[in-house]
Motif scaffolding. Structure first.
Motif, PDB file in Angstrom:
ATOM      1  N   CYS A   1      44.572  32.734  40.574  1.00  0.00           N
ATOM      2  CA  CYS A   1      43.456  33.569  41.033  1.00  0.00           C
ATOM      3  C   CYS A   1      43.960  34.779  41.818  1.00  0.00           C
ATOM      4  N   PHE A   2      45.020  34.582  42.608  1.00  0.00           N
ATOM      5  CA  PHE A   2      45.586  35.682  43.397  1.00  0.00           C
ATOM      6  C   PHE A   2      46.437  36.621  42.560  1.00  0.00           C
ATOM      7  N   GLY A   3      46.604  36.275  41.275  1.00  0.00           N
ATOM      8  CA  GLY A   3      47.363  37.148  40.380  1.00  0.00           C
ATOM      9  C   GLY A   3      48.851  36.885  40.388  1.00  0.00           C
ATOM     10  N   HIS A   4      49.250  35.710  40.908  1.00  0.00           N
ATOM     11  CA  HIS A   4      50.686  35.393  40.956  1.00  0.00           C
ATOM     12  C   HIS A   4      51.176  34.731  39.680  1.00  0.00           C
ATOM     13  N   GLY A   5      50.253  34.419  38.789  1.00  0.00           N
ATOM     14  CA  GLY A   5      50.628  33.762  37.533  1.00  0.00           C
ATOM     15  C   GLY A   5      50.666  32.253  37.681  1.00  0.00           C
TER      16      GLY A   5
END
Lengths: 79, 172
Positions: free
Chosen positions: B42-46
């Motif tokens: 969700c935070f875009g860290h994969g």
């Protein structure tokens, strides 16, 4: 449905194929081979596209083609 | 109408079970692994365990990971209760579409809101220990998996029995 099955659990590969085979057999029994092929074409295409897509994505992202759980269960390591 | 009633009944039953288990805010241990991955995604860290960490496929279900990440997007991650309840609702929502065709197909009484068979099916699902726990309270992908298997199988059964033809784009 079939595509979501493949995305939901690795066993989806088996269940999806089984359901498509059942659909094919049912249609062949009720109608003919040509109708069975035509009816099963869309689910089978969805199955193939999703399966190949997942494998390619996993290969490019994680570096291996099969689910991690597969390697965990066939590695032969006790832990 | 039956699906709506089933949703209400299932919500109440889940609430009773949830209260009975001491109002847990977490599913089973594997669900907490999912939570972690949901948050990072969700935070875009994969697909990682922690920011900047190695990419890891620490999940069985890709689709459930994506759905969970969407739930995280709906609520700030600190509001774990809201997130958990969202996942509860997502899991509960999977059941009515599965059982509606089962009920209608068995009874042939689609015109009735609820039949004796409906009540029997619901009783068989709700009272034995295990079903609600594993398909909803664990916060795992089990509810989604049950929905897909049951719905696809019933669609085939409906076609076989001649009740109605399969909606092929939905089936695919």
């Amino acid at each position: 449905m079939i595509a979501c099955m493949l995305l939901t659990r690795p066993e989806g590969l088996l269940f999806g194929l089984l359901l498509i085979a059942l659909l094919f057999a049912m249609t062949w029994r009720e109608q003919d081979l040509r109708s069975a092929l035509r009816t099963s074409a869309l689910p089978f295409a969805a199955y193939l596209v999703t399966a190949i897509g997942i494998i390619l994505w996993r290969l490019s992202y994680f570096g291996y083609p099969f689910p991690n759980t597969y390697y965990a269960k066939v590695s032969g390591q006790p832990y | 109408m039956f699906s709506f009633l089933l949703f209400i009944v299932l919500s109440i039953v889940t609430l009773i079970y949830w209260l009975g288990y001491g109002r847990p805010l977490h599913g089973i241990d594997d669900a907490n692994i999912y939570f972690r991955l949901h948050g990072e995604l969700c935070f875009g860290h994969g697909f990682v365990w922690e920011q900047g960490g190695e990419k890891v496929e620490g999940f069985t279900s890709l689709l459930w990971t994506l759905i969970g990440s969407l739930c995280f997007l709906l609520y700030p991650c600190s509001l774990h209760t809201s997130f958990t309840s969202t996942e509860f609702i997502v899991d509960i929502c999977h059941h009515p579409p599965s059982f509606y065709p089962l009920s209608a197909g068995l009874t042939g009484q689609e015109h009735k809101t609820i039949t004796a068979t409906d009540i029997l099916i619901l009783a068989m699902l709700f009272f034995p220990l295990g079903f609600i726990e594993w398909s909803i309270l664990t916060l795992m992908e089990t509810g989604l998996w049950i929905f897909l298997i049951v719905y696809a199988t019933l669609a085939l059964a409906d076609q076989y029995l001649g009740h109605k033809r399969i909606n092929m784009p939905v089936f695919a």
